[in-house]
Design a protein around this motif. Structure first.
Motif, PDB file in Angstrom:
ATOM      1  N   TRP A 120       0.842  -1.192   0.000  1.00  0.00           N
ATOM      2  CA  TRP A 120       0.000   0.000   0.000  1.00  0.00           C
ATOM      3  C   TRP A 120       0.886   1.253   0.000  1.00  0.00           C
ATOM      4  O   TRP A 120       0.817   2.083   0.879  1.00  0.00           O
ATOM      5  N   GLY A 121       1.765   1.376  -0.967  1.00  0.00           N
ATOM      6  CA  GLY A 121       2.554   2.595  -1.116  1.00  0.00           C
ATOM      7  C   GLY A 121       3.906   2.571  -0.444  1.00  0.00           C
ATOM      8  O   GLY A 121       4.709   3.488  -0.616  1.00  0.00           O
ATOM      9  N   MET A 122       4.193   1.538   0.360  1.00  0.00           N
ATOM     10  CA  MET A 122       5.522   1.349   0.944  1.00  0.00           C
ATOM     11  C   MET A 122       5.648  -0.122   1.326  1.00  0.00           C
ATOM     12  O   MET A 122       4.652  -0.825   1.477  1.00  0.00           O
ATOM     13  N   GLY A 123       6.875  -0.593   1.460  1.00  0.00           N
ATOM     14  CA  GLY A 123       7.076  -1.982   1.829  1.00  0.00           C
ATOM     15  C   GLY A 123       6.468  -2.295   3.176  1.00  0.00           C
ATOM     16  O   GLY A 123       6.425  -1.449   4.071  1.00  0.00           O
ATOM     17  N   ASP A 124       5.990  -3.536   3.354  1.00  0.00           N
ATOM     18  CA  ASP A 124       5.320  -3.903   4.596  1.00  0.00           C
ATOM     19  C   ASP A 124       5.785  -5.274   5.078  1.00  0.00           C
ATOM     20  O   ASP A 124       6.674  -5.892   4.484  1.00  0.00           O
ATOM     21  N   GLY A 168      -3.885   0.988  -4.355  1.00  0.00           N
ATOM     22  CA  GLY A 168      -3.245   0.752  -5.645  1.00  0.00           C
ATOM     23  C   GLY A 168      -2.762   2.038  -6.279  1.00  0.00           C
ATOM     24  O   GLY A 168      -1.686   2.086  -6.888  1.00  0.00           O
ATOM     25  N   ARG A 169      -3.538   3.106  -6.111  1.00  0.00           N
ATOM     26  CA  ARG A 169      -3.112   4.390  -6.679  1.00  0.00           C
ATOM     27  C   ARG A 169      -1.873   4.924  -5.965  1.00  0.00           C
ATOM     28  O   ARG A 169      -0.984   5.514  -6.599  1.00  0.00           O
ATOM     29  N   LEU A 170      -1.809   4.733  -4.653  1.00  0.00           N
ATOM     30  CA  LEU A 170      -0.602   5.130  -3.906  1.00  0.00           C
ATOM     31  C   LEU A 170       0.613   4.367  -4.401  1.00  0.00           C
ATOM     32  O   LEU A 170       1.692   4.921  -4.587  1.00  0.00           O
TER      33      LEU A 170
END
Length: 688
Positions: free
Chosen positions: A161-165, A240-242
């Protein structure tokens, strides 16, 4: 030079572990200012405001030490005589209440742990102190291994979601263990951050070191997500947009936007009742974490209402033990429970990542990173006020690389309070991290011995060193790591006082060796050949604070600093020095047969071949652990952090990218021929 301190003040400072001078180099001694020493003593509860106060405090301290039977915390190493107990007057009676719940007369053959010791001397003096019994040292890693080093936020997959998790971490560890034969994956600190607008992106200035940040959660992996309001699943489209903004449009990682989205989803997930088994597991977690978790979640809830700077909260709420705070906690119980549940969910995903690593065959697994301190306005500083030195900040003295010194803005622990309470907050911190760590990297491990304290409002030059009981700090570290079966790596780069590396090695704590710094500083200054490297270390080509290997070899790090106006010398001088530095290393690699084509008129090797040769060199050292900076595996040219910058450079916000600057996803990275070729170098037999 600062004028010499008075004899009484110098003596008083020494008796409280406060240095009155330091040596930036072996041939130079700098005297601390009387103002710095006086203010540091005040932070330790010692009045040294004038000659009479100094004399009174000195007399009181000397009397205290003279009458004291034992220090507040005593250390015994298994298998060795305990010096503090051996020095007791003959006939002193000893009784030990062990951590395991037993009561023993005498102090022989005690189990490992932190016990309570009562001593009664024939002259009537008594003492009730903490007794740390620790193994003599941590065992060396069972086998030599190599692994990957990565800033987790920078590693985006097609599910991030816009950064690794933490889902990405589990995938990386499982893939690296099974496909590459890697022994570990090292990540940046995943500590909880201080919320703000914007949030400080540095992972090294957290709100809490004790609890992780839920921004790292893989929301879809929370079991209750499947039963949440459909709106939670609809958020995946916004996620997804992030993600695409970073991967396809060249935008920076926006931690605040990621957290806003995840928080919205987690608020909906939290409305889903836990099943009986999940509820029981959550209740167990609450009981295990106790007061520490309640404090952390309470701070988070109060910060939502009053903002994150607790020094500006209503006066009663500034004290975590006040009646006003207890009342606010009751009123905000739903929010306290929400933040407690986030801590539990993050803990379970961290544990799952380590389990995935071990199931993939990794002998170590995930290596977590312990920051040197916490933000002064964060949860730990609020909840543990009695342990922190008010009005002080940790930093570094002036040296050859930074004439002004450094102020890191982190409040230091008071060594006297740590000792008085048996190092309880330090023990709890380590025990919490070792729940899900196969190894722990300790940033600025020299802080176990001493830290540079800077009085607030003063420049870093107006600080002084304060000494900690290194034997006790090491004993607690060895005790907790041994209980967890974990390895410990100390980041011992830069200026290290004599004896520190030897003390760490004696207790089985590995050091950190970075190729570009390994030179014969006591001799001709040339690059150190592999057979002269220490074995007890993690050896790497670079770190998160240094240029990537490709940038170092091409000189691009100089061009970057020049573009940002950070050079203090003409760019031509910087280029020449950088080229000479890289040239000396490449010449050594060629002489050792690790890099073909650079000597004897052959064709010049490619940059990729040079990066491989650097790692072939690391493979030929005796280092027990070898780390590959993951961006090096795909030719990334940019540092993740550029020290000395704030808004001039996007520190801590860059995704891993290829040589062209285009972001590389986890899926692309695992298929990268360049990364596979680099790791193959580490799987080769070392040259004969």
């Amino acid at each position: 030079m600062t004028a010499p301190l008075g004899e009484d003040l110098a003596r008083l400072a020494a008796l409280h572990g406060v240095a009155v001078s330091y040596q930036p180099s072996p041939d130079r001694t700098v005297t601390a200012s009387a103002i710095a020493v006086t203010r540091v003593l005040a932070a330790l509860g010692v009045d040294a405001s004038g000659p009479e106060a100094v004399r009174a405090a000195l007399a009181a301290r000397e009397a205290e030490l003279r009458e004291r039977l034992l220090p507040p915390t005593v250390v015994c190493w298994s298998g060795s005589p305990c010096e503090a107990l051996a020095a007791l007057p003959e006939g002193t009676g000893l009784r030990v209440e062990t951590e395991q719940g037993e009561t023993r007369e005498g102090a022989g053959e005690l189990p490992h742990g932190v016990h309570r010791l009562t001593a009664a001397a024939p002259d009537g003096r008594t003492a009730r102190v903490h007794l740390v019994v620790a193994p003599p040292r941590l065992p060396a890693p069972a086998s030599r291994s190599y692994g990957l080093l990565v800033q987790l936020y920078s590693l985006l997959s097609r599910r991030s979601w816009g950064m690794g998790d933490l889902g990405d971490l589990g995938e990386l560890a499982s893939w690296a263990g099974r496909t590459l034969g890697a022994g570990f994956v090292q990540v940046n600190p995943l500590h909880a951050s201080v919320p703000g607008a914007p949030t400080d992106p540095s992972p090294y200035r957290p709100s809490s070191r004790r609890f992780p940040d839920p921004v790292h959660l893989r929301v879809e992996d929370v079991p209750e997500f499947a039963y949440a309001d459909p709106g939670a699943r609809a958020l995946a489209e916004r996620a997804g947009r992030l993600r695409e903004a970073v991967l396809e449009k060249g935008e920076l990682i926006d931690r605040d936007a990621v957290w806003a989205l995840k928080r919205e989803a987690l608020e909906l997930v939290a409305r889903v009742p836990l099943g009986p088994g999940r509820r029981a597991a959550y209740c167990d977690f609450l009981a295990e974490q106790g007061q520490a978790l309640e404090d952390h979640a309470t701070w988070c809830a109060l910060a939502e209402v009053h903002g994150p700077e607790w020094n500006g909260w209503p006066r009663g709420l500034r004290d975590p033990r006040s009646a006003e705070t207890a009342g606010a906690r009751r009123e905000l119980m739903d929010r306290v429970d929400f933040h407690s549940r986030l801590a539990w969910l993050t803990d379970t995903q961290l544990t799952a990542a380590q389990r995935a690593a071990r199931e993939a065959g990794m002998p170590v697994g995930v290596v977590h990173d312990l920051a040197v301190g916490v933000h002064p306005q964060g949860a730990d500083a609020w909840a543990q006020q009695e342990y922190f030195a008010a009005g002080m900040s940790v930093g570094a003295p002036p040296d050859a690389f930074n004439a002004r010194g450094q102020d890191w803005g982190l409040p230091p622990w008071r060594p006297d309070r740590l000792a008085a309470f048996g190092y309880a907050p330090y023990r709890r911190l380590l025990r919490g991290l070792f729940r899900y760590a196969g190894a722990l990297r300790i940033d600025h491990v020299m802080g176990l011995f001493r830290l540079w304290w800077v009085p607030q409002g003063e420049p870093p030059t107006e600080g002084t060193y304060v000494r900690y009981d290194a034997e006790a700090m090491l004993a607690v570290l060895v005790l907790e790591a041994s209980r967890a079966g974990a390895t410990v790596i100390g980041e011992d780069l830069g200026t290290v006082e004599p004896g520190v590396r030897e003390a760490l090695r004696e207790r089985g704590v590995l050091g950190t060796s970075v190729l570009w710094f390994e030179r014969d500083w006591g001799g001709d200054g040339r690059p150190l050949p592999p057979d002269r490297w220490r074995a007890d270390c993690l050896a790497t080509a670079t770190t998160h604070d240094l240029p990537s290997t490709a940038a170092r070899l091409t000189g691009e790090h100089v061009e970057l600093r020049d573009r940002l106006g950070l050079l203090t010398r003409p760019v031509e001088e910087e280029r020449a020095e950088a080229a000479a530095d890289a040239g000396e290393w490449l010449a050594l690699l060629t002489r050792l047969g690790l890099l073909a084509g650079r000597a004897g008129g052959g064709d010049s090797s490619s940059e990729e071949a040079e990066v491989q040769a650097v790692h072939r060199f690391l493979r030929s050292t005796p280092a027990r652990m070898i780390g590959v900076w993951l961006p090096d595996g795909v030719g990334d040219r940019r540092p993740q952090n550029l020290p000395g910058t704030w808004d001039q450079y996007p520190n801590w916000r860059l995704p891993i990218a290829g040589p062209d600057g285009r972001p590389v996803t986890l899926e692309e990275l695992t298929a990268s021929p360049r990364l596979h070729a680099l790791v193959d170098v580490l799987r080769e037999a070392p040259p004969g």
